[in-house]
Design an enzyme around this catalytic site. Structure first.
Site, PDB file in Angstrom:
ATOM      1  CG  ASP A  36     -14.823 -46.105 152.241  1.00 51.21           C
ATOM      2  OD1 ASP A  36     -15.644 -45.173 152.156  1.00 51.21           O
ATOM      3  OD2 ASP A  36     -13.781 -46.028 152.922  1.00 51.21           O
ATOM      4  CG  ASP A  61      -5.450 -46.338 148.509  1.00 51.43           C
ATOM      5  OD1 ASP A  61      -5.909 -45.254 148.102  1.00 51.43           O
ATOM      6  OD2 ASP A  61      -4.362 -46.423 149.107  1.00 51.43           O
ATOM      7  CB  VAL A  62      -9.500 -43.792 144.853  1.00 47.42           C
ATOM      8  CG1 VAL A  62     -10.888 -44.365 145.051  1.00 47.42           C
ATOM      9  CG2 VAL A  62      -9.195 -42.679 145.860  1.00 47.42           C
ATOM     10  CG  ASN A  88     -18.332 -38.989 147.571  1.00 45.51           C
ATOM     11  OD1 ASN A  88     -18.719 -37.835 147.715  1.00 45.51           O
ATOM     12  ND2 ASN A  88     -18.205 -39.812 148.593  1.00 45.51           N
ATOM     13  CE1 TYR A 154     -10.670 -31.743 150.638  1.00 46.87           C
ATOM     14  CE2 TYR A 154     -11.260 -29.425 150.755  1.00 46.87           C
ATOM     15  CZ  TYR A 154     -11.636 -30.754 150.638  1.00 46.87           C
ATOM     16  OH  TYR A 154     -12.971 -31.096 150.509  1.00 46.87           O
ATOM     17  CE  LYS A 158     -12.175 -32.385 147.412  1.00 41.37           C
ATOM     18  NZ  LYS A 158     -12.911 -33.549 146.868  1.00 41.37           N
TER      19      LYS A 158
HETATM   20  N1  LIG Z   1     -18.128 -32.552 154.226  1.00 40.64           N
HETATM   21  C1  LIG Z   1     -17.928 -31.389 153.646  1.00 40.64           C
HETATM   22  O1  LIG Z   1     -18.218 -30.317 154.209  1.00 40.64           O
HETATM   23  C2  LIG Z   1     -17.338 -31.335 152.258  1.00 40.64           C
HETATM   24  C3  LIG Z   1     -17.352 -30.107 151.569  1.00 40.64           C
HETATM   25  C4  LIG Z   1     -16.862 -30.057 150.264  1.00 40.64           C
HETATM   26  C5  LIG Z   1     -16.387 -31.226 149.649  1.00 40.64           C
HETATM   27  N2  LIG Z   1     -16.377 -32.401 150.344  1.00 40.64           N
HETATM   28  C6  LIG Z   1     -15.904 -33.598 149.620  1.00 40.64           C
HETATM   29  O2  LIG Z   1     -16.934 -34.565 149.635  1.00 40.64           O
HETATM   30  C7  LIG Z   1     -16.382 -35.875 149.445  1.00 40.64           C
HETATM   31  C8  LIG Z   1     -17.019 -36.820 150.442  1.00 40.64           C
HETATM   32  O3  LIG Z   1     -16.594 -36.461 151.738  1.00 40.64           O
HETATM   33  P1  LIG Z   1     -17.503 -36.603 153.039  1.00 40.64           P
HETATM   34  O4  LIG Z   1     -17.687 -35.239 153.575  1.00 40.64           O
HETATM   35  O5  LIG Z   1     -18.686 -37.471 152.776  1.00 40.64           O
HETATM   36  O6  LIG Z   1     -16.412 -37.322 153.982  1.00 40.64           O
HETATM   37  P2  LIG Z   1     -16.399 -38.682 154.809  1.00 40.64           P
HETATM   38  O7  LIG Z   1     -15.107 -38.645 155.544  1.00 40.64           O
HETATM   39  O8  LIG Z   1     -17.669 -38.843 155.563  1.00 40.64           O
HETATM   40  O9  LIG Z   1     -16.334 -39.796 153.666  1.00 40.64           O
HETATM   41  C9  LIG Z   1     -15.204 -39.972 152.847  1.00 40.64           C
HETATM   42  C10 LIG Z   1     -15.017 -41.465 152.614  1.00 40.64           C
HETATM   43  O10 LIG Z   1     -13.885 -41.628 151.717  1.00 40.64           O
HETATM   44  C11 LIG Z   1     -13.161 -42.769 152.153  1.00 40.64           C
HETATM   45  N3  LIG Z   1     -11.788 -42.711 151.657  1.00 40.64           N
HETATM   46  C12 LIG Z   1     -10.775 -41.943 152.149  1.00 40.64           C
HETATM   47  N4  LIG Z   1      -9.652 -42.191 151.472  1.00 40.64           N
HETATM   48  C13 LIG Z   1      -9.950 -43.138 150.537  1.00 40.64           C
HETATM   49  C14 LIG Z   1      -9.193 -43.810 149.551  1.00 40.64           C
HETATM   50  N5  LIG Z   1      -7.883 -43.588 149.394  1.00 40.64           N
HETATM   51  N6  LIG Z   1      -9.824 -44.705 148.752  1.00 40.64           N
HETATM   52  C15 LIG Z   1     -11.142 -44.971 148.921  1.00 40.64           C
HETATM   53  N7  LIG Z   1     -11.899 -44.376 149.852  1.00 40.64           N
HETATM   54  C16 LIG Z   1     -11.313 -43.470 150.655  1.00 40.64           C
HETATM   55  C17 LIG Z   1     -13.239 -42.712 153.667  1.00 40.64           C
HETATM   56  O11 LIG Z   1     -12.947 -43.971 154.257  1.00 40.64           O
HETATM   57  C18 LIG Z   1     -14.677 -42.258 153.879  1.00 40.64           C
HETATM   58  O12 LIG Z   1     -15.556 -43.361 154.017  1.00 40.64           O
HETATM   59  C19 LIG Z   1     -14.872 -35.693 149.590  1.00 40.64           C
HETATM   60  O13 LIG Z   1     -14.291 -35.696 148.304  1.00 40.64           O
HETATM   61  C20 LIG Z   1     -14.732 -34.327 150.247  1.00 40.64           C
HETATM   62  O14 LIG Z   1     -13.515 -33.705 149.933  1.00 40.64           O
HETATM   63  C21 LIG Z   1     -16.841 -32.483 151.627  1.00 40.64           C
END
Ligand SMILES: NC(=O)c1ccc[n+]([C@@H]2O[C@H](COP(=O)([O-])OP(=O)(O)OC[C@H]3O[C@@H](n4cnc5c(N)ncnc54)[C@H](O)[C@@H]3O)[C@@H](O)[C@H]2O)c1
Length: 256
Positions: A36, A61-62, A88, A154, A158
């Site tokens: 993370d 940082d990905v 993810n 976004y 995606k």
């Molecule tokens: N929550 C939803 O409703 C939803 C719906 C569709 C897709 N998603 C996707 O699911 C995935 C997970 O999201 P989530 O909902 O668990 O969100 P979240 O914000 O709870 O977790 C995302 C994590 O990614 C980390 N992160 C952010 N930028 C980063 C970087 N540059 N390098 C490394 N880590 C980084 C953040 O610190 C965080 O811990 C994401 O790709 C998001 O787009 C989420």
């Protein structure tokens, strides 16, 4: 314990779906690198495990080649080769229409959400090719199919993640690497919930009205799908976009 001794890498492991993925893979016997950008939260994910020795918190940082390379070196030293990569990590944009988005926001969103999975995949694929096997699971979204789940950046990112998933599957499937995408709908995580510190607060009531399941998804449900896709039972699933949205896309014309 189908993942006994396998090494799994999860990005975005400090919160939401990523944290749940770490827990699920560890419960299946895997050793999991929890990556993370927020190192404190990655450490907390690993500390909360029943057996923290099965996890390694790693800062990444990905969107940065140097950061990905340094994270991969740390993981190689700890666990050897990577069997499963869960791409993810993700951020959401500000939902503004295209002419109002600062260019910086566009670049950052594409860099984290699309370039990030590409860089991570590029880093693990040579080792997977050497061993003749490996699995990559990308977290896409229902925003890979439709508008309005974010702004232009976004939604474009995606959609791109699905394209990347399909191309990687095409290029590497016959060489032993399976690549698939999970496409979540509304899921209760730091990205969408006020207690997670999110800037983006969806109208939960309105969303529920559109979702046949009449509830949001849990991070654990997403994590179980990731574990399934990474396992041998999913051996014939290549290049797929697995929608897990409580029926939201199916009911897309439901005005509420
Ligand atoms: N929550 C939803 O409703 C939803 C719906 C569709 C897709 N998603 C996707 O699911 C995935 C997970 O999201 P989530 O909902 O668990 O969100 P979240 O914000 O709870 O977790 C995302 C994590 O990614 C980390 N992160 C952010 N930028 C980063 C970087 N540059 N390098 C490394 N880590 C980084 C953040 O610190 C965080 O811990 C994401 O790709 C998001 O787009 C989420």
């Amino acid at each position: 314990m189908s993942f006994h001794d396998k090494v799994v890498v999860v990005t975005g492991a400090g919160s939401g779906m990523g944290r749940a993925m770490v827990q699920e893979f560890v419960a299946q016997g895997a050793r999991v690198a929890a990556l993370d950008i927020n190192e404190v939260s990655a450490v907390a994910t690993v500390k909360a495990l029943e057996n923290p020795d099965q996890g390694l918190p790693v800062h990444v940082d990905v969107s940065s080649v140097e950061s990905v390379d340094s994270a991969m070196s740390e993981i190689a030293e700890w666990g050897g080769g990577v069997h499963v990569l869960c791409n993810n990590a993700g951020i959401v944009d500000s939902f503004r229409p295209a002419h109002e988005i600062p260019l910086e926001e566009w670049h950052r969103t594409i860099a984290v959400d699309l370039t990030g999975p590409f860089l991570m995949a590029r880093a693990v694929i040579p080792g997977m090719l050497e061993r003749g096997e490996g699995v990559i699971v990308n977290t896409a979204s229902i925003s890979s199919f439709s508008a309005a789940g974010g702004g232009s950046a976004y939604t474009a990112a995606k959609h791109g993640v699905l394209g990347l998933t399909r191309q990687l599957s095409f290029d590497y499937g016959r060489r032993g690497i399976r690549v698939n995408a999970i496409c979540p709908g509304a899921t209760a995580t730091g990205l969408t919930m006020p207690e997670g510190g999110s800037d983006f607060l969806p109208d939960t009531e309105a969303e529920l009205g559109r979702i046949p399941a009449q509830r949001w998804c849990t991070p654990e449900e997403i994590a179980k799908l990731a574990v399934y896709l990474a396992g041998d039972d999913a051996g014939y699933i290549h290049g797929a976009a697995m929608v897990i949205d409580g029926g939201w896309l199916a009911a897309a014309r439901n005005p509420i």
